[in-house]
Write a protein that holds these residues in place. Structure first.
Motif, PDB file in Angstrom:
ATOM      1  N   LEU A 298       0.812  -1.279  -0.124  1.00 27.12           N
ATOM      2  CA  LEU A 298      -0.147   0.022   0.070  1.00 27.12           C
ATOM      3  C   LEU A 298       0.904   1.274  -0.060  1.00 27.12           C
ATOM      4  CD1 LEU A 298      -2.623   1.634   0.622  1.00 27.12           C
ATOM      5  CD2 LEU A 298      -2.371   1.391   2.990  1.00 27.12           C
ATOM      6  N   TRP A 299       1.719   1.440   0.825  1.00 29.24           N
ATOM      7  CA  TRP A 299       2.407   2.576   1.119  1.00 29.24           C
ATOM      8  C   TRP A 299       3.481   3.000  -0.065  1.00 29.24           C
ATOM      9  CZ3 TRP A 299       0.717   6.408   3.626  1.00 29.24           C
ATOM     10  CH2 TRP A 299      -0.331   6.250   4.474  1.00 29.24           C
ATOM     11  N   LEU A 300       4.284   1.630  -0.535  1.00 28.57           N
ATOM     12  CA  LEU A 300       5.014   2.003  -1.488  1.00 28.57           C
ATOM     13  C   LEU A 300       4.116   2.659  -2.888  1.00 28.57           C
ATOM     14  CD1 LEU A 300       7.216  -0.975  -1.510  1.00 28.57           C
ATOM     15  CD2 LEU A 300       7.841   1.210  -0.712  1.00 28.57           C
ATOM     16  N   GLY A 301       3.006   2.004  -2.979  1.00 26.24           N
ATOM     17  CA  GLY A 301       2.039   2.322  -4.106  1.00 26.24           C
ATOM     18  C   GLY A 301       1.691   3.793  -4.124  1.00 26.24           C
ATOM     19  N   LEU A 302       1.587   4.360  -2.700  1.00 25.91           N
ATOM     20  CA  LEU A 302       1.046   5.531  -2.599  1.00 25.91           C
ATOM     21  C   LEU A 302       2.129   6.594  -2.875  1.00 25.91           C
ATOM     22  CD1 LEU A 302      -1.379   5.435   0.443  1.00 25.91           C
ATOM     23  CD2 LEU A 302      -1.835   5.695  -1.743  1.00 25.91           C
ATOM     24  N   ILE A 303       3.440   6.098  -2.411  1.00 24.06           N
ATOM     25  CA  ILE A 303       4.718   6.999  -2.736  1.00 24.06           C
ATOM     26  C   ILE A 303       5.147   6.945  -3.840  1.00 24.06           C
ATOM     27  CG2 ILE A 303       7.196   7.080  -2.105  1.00 24.06           C
ATOM     28  CD1 ILE A 303       6.301   5.577   0.660  1.00 24.06           C
ATOM     29  N   SER A 304       4.909   5.942  -4.684  1.00 23.81           N
ATOM     30  CA  SER A 304       5.553   6.043  -6.460  1.00 23.81           C
ATOM     31  C   SER A 304       4.680   5.878  -7.084  1.00 23.81           C
ATOM     32  CB  SER A 304       6.491   4.908  -6.337  1.00 23.81           C
ATOM     33  OG  SER A 304       5.595   3.540  -6.328  1.00 23.81           O
ATOM     34  N   GLY A 305       3.311   6.060  -6.871  1.00 23.43           N
ATOM     35  CA  GLY A 305       2.211   5.890  -7.744  1.00 23.43           C
ATOM     36  C   GLY A 305       2.142   6.749  -8.913  1.00 23.43           C
ATOM     37  N   LEU A 306       2.170   8.265  -8.634  1.00 22.97           N
ATOM     38  CA  LEU A 306       2.182   9.191  -9.693  1.00 22.97           C
ATOM     39  C   LEU A 306       3.191   9.028 -10.523  1.00 22.97           C
ATOM     40  CD1 LEU A 306       1.118  11.742 -11.020  1.00 22.97           C
ATOM     41  CD2 LEU A 306       2.380  13.323  -9.424  1.00 22.97           C
ATOM     42  N   VAL A 307       4.546   8.844 -10.422  1.00 23.17           N
ATOM     43  CA  VAL A 307       5.734   8.525 -11.089  1.00 23.17           C
ATOM     44  C   VAL A 307       5.642   7.256 -12.159  1.00 23.17           C
ATOM     45  CG1 VAL A 307       8.245   8.349 -11.351  1.00 23.17           C
ATOM     46  CG2 VAL A 307       7.293   9.706  -9.755  1.00 23.17           C
ATOM     47  N   ILE A 308       5.035   6.269 -11.374  1.00 24.82           N
ATOM     48  CA  ILE A 308       4.835   4.839 -12.294  1.00 24.82           C
ATOM     49  C   ILE A 308       3.726   5.089 -13.329  1.00 24.82           C
ATOM     50  CG2 ILE A 308       3.980   2.567 -11.984  1.00 24.82           C
ATOM     51  CD1 ILE A 308       6.806   2.925 -10.889  1.00 24.82           C
ATOM     52  N   VAL A 309       2.811   5.939 -12.966  1.00 24.78           N
ATOM     53  CA  VAL A 309       1.790   6.181 -14.009  1.00 24.78           C
ATOM     54  C   VAL A 309       2.342   6.994 -15.080  1.00 24.78           C
ATOM     55  CG1 VAL A 309      -0.318   7.630 -14.575  1.00 24.78           C
ATOM     56  CG2 VAL A 309      -0.383   6.185 -12.550  1.00 24.78           C
ATOM     57  N   ILE A 310       3.160   8.020 -14.764  1.00 23.32           N
ATOM     58  CA  ILE A 310       3.979   8.702 -15.836  1.00 23.32           C
ATOM     59  C   ILE A 310       4.777   7.937 -16.704  1.00 23.32           C
ATOM     60  CG2 ILE A 310       5.432  10.572 -16.410  1.00 23.32           C
ATOM     61  CD1 ILE A 310       4.280  12.095 -13.802  1.00 23.32           C
ATOM     62  N   ILE A 311       5.847   7.139 -16.042  1.00 24.02           N
ATOM     63  CA  ILE A 311       6.750   6.368 -16.989  1.00 24.02           C
ATOM     64  C   ILE A 311       5.985   5.210 -17.525  1.00 24.02           C
ATOM     65  CG2 ILE A 311       8.617   7.009 -15.680  1.00 24.02           C
ATOM     66  CD1 ILE A 311       8.563   4.469 -14.420  1.00 24.02           C
ATOM     67  N   SER A 312       4.975   4.758 -17.289  1.00 19.58           N
ATOM     68  CA  SER A 312       4.107   3.587 -17.948  1.00 19.58           C
ATOM     69  C   SER A 312       3.488   4.086 -19.077  1.00 19.58           C
ATOM     70  CB  SER A 312       3.143   3.047 -16.901  1.00 19.58           C
ATOM     71  OG  SER A 312       3.916   2.120 -15.784  1.00 19.58           O
ATOM     72  N   ILE A 313       2.631   5.269 -19.107  1.00 17.37           N
ATOM     73  CA  ILE A 313       1.846   5.960 -20.035  1.00 17.37           C
ATOM     74  C   ILE A 313       3.020   6.450 -21.097  1.00 17.37           C
ATOM     75  CG2 ILE A 313       0.567   7.801 -20.807  1.00 17.37           C
ATOM     76  CD1 ILE A 313      -1.105   5.857 -19.520  1.00 17.37           C
ATOM     77  N   THR A 314       3.983   7.027 -20.899  1.00 16.51           N
ATOM     78  CA  THR A 314       4.731   7.328 -21.910  1.00 16.51           C
ATOM     79  C   THR A 314       5.799   6.335 -22.560  1.00 16.51           C
ATOM     80  OG1 THR A 314       6.622   7.493 -20.042  1.00 16.51           O
ATOM     81  CG2 THR A 314       5.175   9.608 -20.650  1.00 16.51           C
ATOM     82  N   GLY A 315       5.872   5.238 -21.714  1.00 15.19           N
ATOM     83  CA  GLY A 315       6.593   4.045 -22.231  1.00 15.19           C
ATOM     84  C   GLY A 315       5.323   3.364 -23.249  1.00 15.19           C
ATOM     85  N   CYS A 316       3.925   3.423 -22.803  1.00 13.46           N
ATOM     86  CA  CYS A 316       2.948   2.827 -23.712  1.00 13.46           C
ATOM     87  C   CYS A 316       2.872   3.610 -24.876  1.00 13.46           C
ATOM     88  CB  CYS A 316       1.720   3.062 -22.837  1.00 13.46           C
ATOM     89  SG  CYS A 316       0.341   2.326 -23.686  1.00 13.46           S
ATOM     90  N   LEU A 317       3.110   4.880 -25.095  1.00 16.47           N
ATOM     91  CA  LEU A 317       3.048   5.814 -26.059  1.00 16.47           C
ATOM     92  C   LEU A 317       4.144   5.597 -27.093  1.00 16.47           C
ATOM     93  CD1 LEU A 317       1.666   9.197 -24.469  1.00 16.47           C
ATOM     94  CD2 LEU A 317       0.219   7.497 -26.023  1.00 16.47           C
ATOM     95  N   PHE A 318       5.158   5.412 -26.522  1.00 19.60           N
ATOM     96  CA  PHE A 318       6.663   5.308 -27.338  1.00 19.60           C
ATOM     97  C   PHE A 318       6.848   3.946 -28.224  1.00 19.60           C
ATOM     98  CE2 PHE A 318      11.066   5.212 -27.832  1.00 19.60           C
ATOM     99  CZ  PHE A 318      11.377   6.262 -28.676  1.00 19.60           C
ATOM    100  N   VAL A 319       6.175   2.789 -27.536  1.00 18.81           N
ATOM    101  CA  VAL A 319       6.370   1.539 -28.289  1.00 18.81           C
ATOM    102  C   VAL A 319       5.970   1.792 -29.871  1.00 18.81           C
ATOM    103  CG1 VAL A 319       5.194  -0.646 -28.590  1.00 18.81           C
ATOM    104  CG2 VAL A 319       5.600   0.166 -26.063  1.00 18.81           C
ATOM    105  N   PHE A 320       5.161   2.401 -30.089  1.00 16.23           N
ATOM    106  CA  PHE A 320       4.857   2.586 -31.741  1.00 16.23           C
ATOM    107  C   PHE A 320       4.986   3.853 -32.344  1.00 16.23           C
ATOM    108  CE2 PHE A 320       2.039  -0.866 -30.361  1.00 16.23           C
ATOM    109  CZ  PHE A 320       2.199  -1.820 -30.994  1.00 16.23           C
ATOM    110  N   GLN A 321       6.188   4.406 -31.673  1.00 16.07           N
ATOM    111  CA  GLN A 321       6.509   5.828 -32.068  1.00 16.07           C
ATOM    112  C   GLN A 321       7.139   5.749 -33.722  1.00 16.07           C
ATOM    113  OE1 GLN A 321       9.839   7.020 -32.766  1.00 16.07           O
ATOM    114  NE2 GLN A 321      10.968   5.101 -32.421  1.00 16.07           N
TER     115      GLN A 321
END
Length: 408
Positions: free
Chosen positions: A18-41
């Motif tokens: 729980l607490w690791l998720g709350l601490i890092s959640g926003l950064v994980i969302v950002i790097i995951s979404i950008t990774g998702c977008l970059f796959v088919f660049q």
């Protein structure tokens, strides 16, 4: 006693998750979404800038490489010297001449990237098909948001790297929490399927747990390959695990030797020699020599997209003579695994199927902190709405229940 220890263990794992998720959640969302977008660049960029990347096929020979470089340099300006060239075997592709320079003292990406531009030329005619400014390109901004949150590497990379480490821990703890106590039919259905007809809260819970399980391995691979870039110590661990040694293979120093023998166009000579040594190439990346003892470096690839399995060659900048070459097969397993890291990270190593898996793994990874936060928020609201029961009433209820159970 064993059950009590297990309960304490699960509580500790749940608290950590729980607490690791709350601490890092926003950064994980950002790097995951950008990774998702970059796959088919590559696919999206080549579609959008088709007239820049592609030319009408011609059977005529290409112009000398130094002449093409001079045309590109004039288009980019003398203050932005070409330091990276991509040539293609496909006669329908324009050649790229790139000028790139960083400023390591800046705080943000836009300050750290002094310039990052490319001129694309028809190699048969010398005509410029287009000039692209990668510094402000959408996919490059996405890439550096993923790489360092649009900060200078020294500031952004540690944040991204340690958030990725936390994500790996969350994947492991999440698997422990997901693991069914019993493997009966009901437990399997609950653990492996999403109850789409349930309330939103139930669907959200299933999305978090079930999708997290199905994409566990791809998400873990993406995270671990990301850590290879973020931390030298982790790259050393991967290298040692693959090669069986902590000592990196020594690379001989290659230098150009100034002499009286100088040719007019050593880069074209070097390129022709590279083509002769690698007739199966599909593209080559060429780095012009810098300094009085610098060499012309050419990397030959037998695929239009992946970056491993290349032939490495270094040529004298004065004569164009080959000084040293190394085939991919000559590298040790540690070198090969590190060399494959980018292609594994973006899924390109598996072709289109691998990129699709990487896309959905990144998408699911982005969803996990969001669905996890919603689960926690609902539990928090539920606890806040539980009415307070006085101690006497609680004891009376327990007593009545005990009497009721004893009379049954």
């Amino acid at each position: 006693m064993a059950k009590k220890r297990k309960s304490i263990f699960k509580k500790a794992i749940s608290w950590l998750h729980l607490w690791l998720g709350l601490i890092s959640g926003l950064v994980i969302v950002i790097i995951s979404i950008t990774g998702c977008l970059f796959v088919f660049q590559k696919e999206f960029s080549e579609l959008k800038y088709k007239n820049v990347f592609f030319i009408p096929a011609r059977k005529t020979v290409t112009l000398p490489l130094h002449q093409l470089q001079e045309i590109a340099q004039h288009a980019l300006g003398k203050n932005q010297p070409v330091n990276y060239i991509t040539v293609w075997k496909d006669p329908k592709r324009a050649w790229e001449f790139m000028a790139y320079k960083e400023n390591d003292t800046a705080l943000t990406y836009f300050g750290a990237m002094e310039y990052y531009r490319s001129a694309f030329l028809n190699p048969h005619t010398g005509q410029i098909t287009g000039i692209r400014n990668y510094k402000t390109d959408f996919f490059q901004i996405v890439k550096y948001l993923h790489w360092s949150l649009l900060l200078n590497d020294r500031y952004g990379q540690p944040i991204v790297g340690w958030s990725t480490v936390i994500f790996v821990v969350m994947l492991i703890t999440g698997l422990v929490l997901w693991w069914p106590k019993k493997w009966n039919r009901v437990a399997r259905k609950r653990s492996f399927s999403i109850h789409w007809k349930g309330r939103f809260r139930r669907v959200n819970y299933d999305l978090h747990n079930v999708l997290g399980f199905y994409f566990y391995i791809p998400a873990l691979i993406l995270a671990l390959t990301g850590m290879v870039y973020a931390f030298q110590w982790f790259q050393s661990i991967v290298y040692a695990a693959a090669s069986g040694t902590t000592a990196y293979a020594e690379q001989p120093v290659v230098k150009s030797l100034p002499s009286g023998f100088v040719v007019n166009d050593p880069m074209t000579i070097a390129w022709h020699e590279a083509v002769k040594n690698n007739p199966a190439y599909l593209r080559m990346n060429i780095t012009p020599a810098t300094g009085s003892d610098g060499v012309i470096s050419i990397y030959s690839y037998t695929d239009e997209e992946i970056y491993y399995n290349y032939q490495e060659m270094h040529f004298d900048q004065y004569s164009g003579n080959l000084i040293r070459q190394q085939a991919w097969a000559q590298k040790n397993p540690g070198e090969r695994l590190i060399g494959m890291n980018y292609d594994i990270h973006v899924g390109a190593i598996g072709g289109l199927t691998g990129k699709i898996i990487a896309f959905f793994a990144s998408l699911v990874s982005a969803s996990l902190p969001i669905t996890g936060f919603y689960i926690w928020w609902n539990k928090k609201k539920k606890r806040a709405h539980i009415p307070y029961t006085p101690p006497d009433s609680m004891r009376q209820a327990v007593t009545e229940r005990s009497i009721s159970e004893s009379t049954q």
